[in-house]
Design a protein around this motif. Structure first.
Motif, PDB file in Angstrom:
ATOM      1  N   GLY A 204     -12.613  13.056  -4.900  1.00 62.61           N
ATOM      2  CA  GLY A 204     -11.944  12.265  -4.757  1.00 62.61           C
ATOM      3  C   GLY A 204     -11.367  11.885  -3.367  1.00 62.61           C
ATOM      4  O   GLY A 204     -11.097  10.880  -2.895  1.00 62.61           O
ATOM      5  N   GLU A 205     -10.957  13.065  -2.663  1.00 61.08           N
ATOM      6  CA  GLU A 205     -10.495  13.069  -1.320  1.00 61.08           C
ATOM      7  C   GLU A 205     -11.241  12.479  -0.339  1.00 61.08           C
ATOM      8  O   GLU A 205     -11.048  11.657   0.581  1.00 61.08           O
ATOM      9  N   LEU A 206     -12.860  13.025  -0.678  1.00 64.09           N
ATOM     10  CA  LEU A 206     -13.598  12.577   0.340  1.00 64.09           C
ATOM     11  C   LEU A 206     -14.017  11.057   0.363  1.00 64.09           C
ATOM     12  O   LEU A 206     -14.179  10.402   1.261  1.00 64.09           O
ATOM     13  N   ALA A 207     -14.017  10.569  -1.026  1.00 67.10           N
ATOM     14  CA  ALA A 207     -14.311   9.298  -1.260  1.00 67.10           C
ATOM     15  C   ALA A 207     -13.203   8.232  -0.763  1.00 67.10           C
ATOM     16  O   ALA A 207     -13.287   7.261  -0.266  1.00 67.10           O
ATOM     17  N   TYR A 208     -12.011   8.571  -0.793  1.00 69.37           N
ATOM     18  CA  TYR A 208     -10.741   8.041  -0.121  1.00 69.37           C
ATOM     19  C   TYR A 208     -10.835   7.873   1.448  1.00 69.37           C
ATOM     20  O   TYR A 208     -10.711   6.890   1.896  1.00 69.37           O
ATOM     21  N   ILE A 209     -11.244   9.060   1.976  1.00 68.10           N
ATOM     22  CA  ILE A 209     -11.459   9.155   3.299  1.00 68.10           C
ATOM     23  C   ILE A 209     -12.494   8.176   3.895  1.00 68.10           C
ATOM     24  O   ILE A 209     -12.269   7.403   4.632  1.00 68.10           O
ATOM     25  N   ILE A 210     -13.675   8.000   3.145  1.00 67.35           N
ATOM     26  CA  ILE A 210     -14.467   7.208   3.533  1.00 67.35           C
ATOM     27  C   ILE A 210     -14.432   5.932   3.225  1.00 67.35           C
ATOM     28  O   ILE A 210     -14.466   5.170   4.161  1.00 67.35           O
ATOM     29  N   GLY A 211     -13.740   5.557   2.261  1.00 68.08           N
ATOM     30  CA  GLY A 211     -12.955   4.089   2.047  1.00 68.08           C
ATOM     31  C   GLY A 211     -12.201   3.604   3.187  1.00 68.08           C
ATOM     32  O   GLY A 211     -12.005   2.562   3.689  1.00 68.08           O
TER      33      GLY A 211
ATOM     34  N   SER B 267      -5.629  -3.005 -12.214  1.00 64.67           N
ATOM     35  CA  SER B 267      -4.289  -2.374 -11.862  1.00 64.67           C
ATOM     36  C   SER B 267      -4.435  -1.448 -10.605  1.00 64.67           C
ATOM     37  O   SER B 267      -5.328  -0.455 -10.586  1.00 64.67           O
ATOM     38  N   ARG B 268      -3.458  -1.591  -9.718  1.00 59.29           N
ATOM     39  CA  ARG B 268      -3.393  -0.407  -8.572  1.00 59.29           C
ATOM     40  C   ARG B 268      -3.204   0.727  -9.006  1.00 59.29           C
ATOM     41  O   ARG B 268      -3.674   1.770  -8.554  1.00 59.29           O
ATOM     42  N   GLY B 269      -2.521   1.067 -10.138  1.00 58.57           N
ATOM     43  CA  GLY B 269      -1.734   2.320 -10.477  1.00 58.57           C
ATOM     44  C   GLY B 269      -3.259   3.024 -11.251  1.00 58.57           C
ATOM     45  O   GLY B 269      -3.466   3.942 -11.065  1.00 58.57           O
ATOM     46  N   LEU B 270      -4.000   1.990 -12.024  1.00 56.63           N
ATOM     47  CA  LEU B 270      -5.309   2.642 -12.651  1.00 56.63           C
ATOM     48  C   LEU B 270      -6.056   3.133 -11.604  1.00 56.63           C
ATOM     49  O   LEU B 270      -6.608   4.396 -11.768  1.00 56.63           O
ATOM     50  N   VAL B 271      -6.579   2.510 -10.299  1.00 54.64           N
ATOM     51  CA  VAL B 271      -7.293   2.964  -9.384  1.00 54.64           C
ATOM     52  C   VAL B 271      -6.658   4.309  -8.917  1.00 54.64           C
ATOM     53  O   VAL B 271      -7.520   5.233  -8.475  1.00 54.64           O
ATOM     54  N   ARG B 272      -5.500   4.166  -8.656  1.00 51.80           N
ATOM     55  CA  ARG B 272      -4.762   5.321  -8.033  1.00 51.80           C
ATOM     56  C   ARG B 272      -4.974   6.594  -8.842  1.00 51.80           C
ATOM     57  O   ARG B 272      -5.087   7.738  -8.391  1.00 51.80           O
ATOM     58  N   ILE B 273      -4.783   6.512 -10.270  1.00 47.60           N
ATOM     59  CA  ILE B 273      -5.017   7.586 -11.221  1.00 47.60           C
ATOM     60  C   ILE B 273      -6.273   7.968 -11.227  1.00 47.60           C
ATOM     61  O   ILE B 273      -6.710   9.244 -11.164  1.00 47.60           O
ATOM     62  N   VAL B 274      -7.286   7.112 -11.144  1.00 45.37           N
ATOM     63  CA  VAL B 274      -8.767   7.395 -11.074  1.00 45.37           C
ATOM     64  C   VAL B 274      -9.020   8.367  -9.726  1.00 45.37           C
ATOM     65  O   VAL B 274      -9.655   9.426  -9.588  1.00 45.37           O
ATOM     66  N   PHE B 275      -8.388   7.932  -8.579  1.00 41.59           N
ATOM     67  CA  PHE B 275      -8.441   8.683  -7.239  1.00 41.59           C
ATOM     68  C   PHE B 275      -7.957  10.214  -7.529  1.00 41.59           C
ATOM     69  O   PHE B 275      -8.405  11.291  -7.069  1.00 41.59           O
ATOM     70  N   VAL B 276      -6.917  10.420  -8.070  1.00 43.26           N
ATOM     71  CA  VAL B 276      -5.946  11.470  -8.328  1.00 43.26           C
ATOM     72  C   VAL B 276      -6.991  12.385  -9.236  1.00 43.26           C
ATOM     73  O   VAL B 276      -7.410  13.765  -9.060  1.00 43.26           O
TER      74      VAL B 276
ATOM     75  N   LYS C 256       0.889  -1.418   0.011  1.00 39.49           N
ATOM     76  CA  LYS C 256       0.029  -0.090  -0.073  1.00 39.49           C
ATOM     77  C   LYS C 256       0.861   1.082   0.105  1.00 39.49           C
ATOM     78  O   LYS C 256       2.010   1.071   0.240  1.00 39.49           O
ATOM     79  N   MET C 257       0.466   2.374  -0.372  1.00 41.43           N
ATOM     80  CA  MET C 257       1.069   3.682  -0.505  1.00 41.43           C
ATOM     81  C   MET C 257       0.717   4.488   0.932  1.00 41.43           C
ATOM     82  O   MET C 257       1.671   4.806   1.759  1.00 41.43           O
ATOM     83  N   ILE C 258      -0.752   4.797   0.935  1.00 42.98           N
ATOM     84  CA  ILE C 258      -1.120   5.415   2.425  1.00 42.98           C
ATOM     85  C   ILE C 258      -1.918   4.712   3.228  1.00 42.98           C
ATOM     86  O   ILE C 258      -1.415   4.224   4.242  1.00 42.98           O
ATOM     87  N   ALA C 259      -3.109   4.462   2.828  1.00 43.37           N
ATOM     88  CA  ALA C 259      -3.838   3.852   3.859  1.00 43.37           C
ATOM     89  C   ALA C 259      -4.442   2.241   3.287  1.00 43.37           C
ATOM     90  O   ALA C 259      -5.169   1.482   3.816  1.00 43.37           O
ATOM     91  N   GLY C 260      -4.054   2.104   1.909  1.00 46.00           N
ATOM     92  CA  GLY C 260      -4.393   0.725   0.951  1.00 46.00           C
ATOM     93  C   GLY C 260      -5.693   0.906   0.714  1.00 46.00           C
ATOM     94  O   GLY C 260      -6.197  -0.159   0.166  1.00 46.00           O
ATOM     95  N   VAL C 261      -6.456   1.754   0.481  1.00 52.08           N
ATOM     96  CA  VAL C 261      -7.807   2.069  -0.207  1.00 52.08           C
ATOM     97  C   VAL C 261      -7.774   1.558  -1.537  1.00 52.08           C
ATOM     98  O   VAL C 261      -8.427   0.694  -1.985  1.00 52.08           O
ATOM     99  N   CYS C 262      -6.959   2.224  -2.447  1.00 49.78           N
ATOM    100  CA  CYS C 262      -6.819   1.881  -3.678  1.00 49.78           C
ATOM    101  C   CYS C 262      -6.408   0.625  -3.978  1.00 49.78           C
ATOM    102  O   CYS C 262      -6.939  -0.132  -4.810  1.00 49.78           O
TER     103      CYS C 262
END
Length: 60
Positions: free
Chosen positions: A45-52, A28-37, A12-18
């Protein structure tokens, strides 16, 4: 494709959500990370990440 949605302890990079979402849906993990960015730039995207981060349990 994994049957459970969990945040991994490794790879994982931060919390492992992606990483957890990518592992669960077999993409791909990279694809999910790009979608969140992009989501963070365009929308909530930030709110969705925190909720996840709060809702997705940690893996073993």
């Amino acid at each position: 494709m994994s049957s459970l949605l969990v945040r991994p302890r490794r790879g994982k990079m931060i919390a492992g959500v992606c990483a957890g979402l990518a592992d669960r849906f077999g993409i791909s993990r990279g694809l999910v990370r790009i979608v969140f960015v992009i989501g963070g730039i365009v929308g909530a995207g930030e709110l969705a990440y925190i909720i996840g981060w709060i809702l997705i349990p940690k893996g073993e």
